[in-house]
Design a protein around this motif. Sequence first.
Motif, mmCIF file in Angstrom:
data_model
loop_
_atom_site.group_PDB
_atom_site.id
_atom_site.type_symbol
_atom_site.label_atom_id
_atom_site.label_comp_id
_atom_site.label_asym_id
_atom_site.label_seq_id
_atom_site.Cartn_x
_atom_site.Cartn_y
_atom_site.Cartn_z
ATOM 1 N N PHE A 1 -0.369 -5.158 9.135
ATOM 2 C CA PHE A 1 0.388 -4.178 8.430
ATOM 3 C C PHE A 1 1.775 -4.092 9.001
ATOM 4 C CE2 PHE A 1 -1.754 -1.306 5.250
ATOM 5 C CZ PHE A 1 -3.259 -1.899 5.742
ATOM 6 N N GLY A 2 2.889 -3.635 8.239
ATOM 7 C CA GLY A 2 4.361 -3.404 8.933
ATOM 8 C C GLY A 2 4.113 -1.925 9.157
ATOM 9 N N GLN A 3 5.611 -1.507 9.677
ATOM 10 C CA GLN A 3 5.561 -0.182 10.314
ATOM 11 C C GLN A 3 5.540 0.912 9.060
ATOM 12 O OE1 GLN A 3 9.401 0.482 12.383
ATOM 13 N NE2 GLN A 3 8.477 2.271 13.465
ATOM 14 N N PHE B 1 3.520 0.831 2.948
ATOM 15 C CA PHE B 1 3.259 -0.249 3.991
ATOM 16 C C PHE B 1 3.120 -1.601 3.222
ATOM 17 C CE2 PHE B 1 2.728 2.078 7.602
ATOM 18 C CZ PHE B 1 1.954 3.207 7.363
ATOM 19 N N PHE C 1 -4.182 1.015 -2.411
ATOM 20 C CA PHE C 1 -3.785 -0.402 -2.905
ATOM 21 C C PHE C 1 -2.885 -0.241 -3.859
ATOM 22 C CE2 PHE C 1 -4.282 -4.866 -3.377
ATOM 23 C CZ PHE C 1 -4.247 -5.221 -4.838
ATOM 24 N N GLN D 1 0.730 5.319 1.255
ATOM 25 C CA GLN D 1 0.046 6.248 1.807
ATOM 26 C C GLN D 1 0.374 7.730 1.679
ATOM 27 O OE1 GLN D 1 -0.682 5.297 5.888
ATOM 28 N NE2 GLN D 1 -2.606 6.376 5.909
ATOM 29 N N GLY E 1 -2.257 12.669 4.959
ATOM 30 C CA GLY E 1 -3.463 12.886 5.294
ATOM 31 C C GLY E 1 -4.517 12.079 4.301
ATOM 32 N N LYS E 2 -4.151 11.008 3.722
ATOM 33 C CA LYS E 2 -4.922 10.142 2.811
ATOM 34 C C LYS E 2 -4.995 8.691 3.399
ATOM 35 C CE LYS E 2 -4.395 12.695 -1.321
ATOM 36 N NZ LYS E 2 -4.071 12.664 -2.883
ATOM 37 N N GLY E 3 -6.016 7.782 3.189
ATOM 38 C CA GLY E 3 -6.032 6.523 3.501
ATOM 39 C C GLY E 3 -5.125 5.784 2.586
ATOM 40 N N PRO E 4 -4.456 4.478 3.069
ATOM 41 C CA PRO E 4 -3.686 3.674 2.276
ATOM 42 C C PRO E 4 -4.357 3.392 0.756
ATOM 43 C CG PRO E 4 -3.801 2.814 4.341
ATOM 44 C CD PRO E 4 -4.830 4.013 4.260
ATOM 45 N N TYR F 1 0.831 -1.239 -0.075
ATOM 46 C CA TYR F 1 0.144 0.075 0.084
ATOM 47 C C TYR F 1 0.828 1.420 0.103
ATOM 48 C CZ TYR F 1 -4.402 -2.351 1.051
ATOM 49 O OH TYR F 1 -5.456 -3.040 1.003
#
Lengths: 114, 115
Positions: B105-107, B89, B46, B38, B41-44, B36
């Motif tokens: 999810f990873g960091q 991510f 795909f 990101q 200010g936005k969502g992840p 993903y």
Amino acid sequence: DTGVSQDPRHKITKRGQNVTFRCDPISEHNRLYWYRQTLGQGPEFLTYFQNEAQLEKSRLLSDRFSAERPKGSFSTLEIQRTEQGDSAMYLCASSTTGTPNEQFFGPGTRLTVL
Amino acid sequence: GESVGLHLPTLSVQEGDNSIINCAYSNSASDYFIWYKQESGKGPQFIIDIRSNMDKRQGQRVTVLLNKTVKHLSLQIAATQPGDSAVYFCAEVPLGGTSYGKLTFGQGTILTVHP
């Protein structure tokens, strides 16, 4: 726009107040997920729905949190008696049942608890 | 518990270079691995996924490699552009059991592309 939408985009509240967020998934998606994301971290799973049925809740979801999807379309996430530790981005995602690997996220609701 | 993690928290590249973002995972039971993007200010968003029985999958300017022997996942971005600057991510998801459909999810890795 036929993507996932969330409302509000930002919410500032005082500790102890209740807040409610809304998510509208992609229309043909019957699965809806809620995640929480804190600064610098990846999203963490909270709960998900298959149509109107809530199938699983994370241990992160305390009794103060409740989610609903009454008609299998939009969903709401309510936090009661908010605490400063609830400050985070709350993300909603949706997918079809057969492709949970293709989850599409909304823009999120940024919650700040003062 | 099982987790997905990243080797490098930041990556800076010049526009036009190829970028490689790495991820280590520990849950051998995962069925899909996903990348993903990101933006602030936005969502992840795909990007691409790969099923666990595959080694490589290509998309538009992106390639995901999966090495199950060492439990390693990478995302290669060709001809990186300033618009690719974001946090990336990796995530994994099982398609069976009690964790069906739950993304882990990873960091994250911060990619910065300099013009």
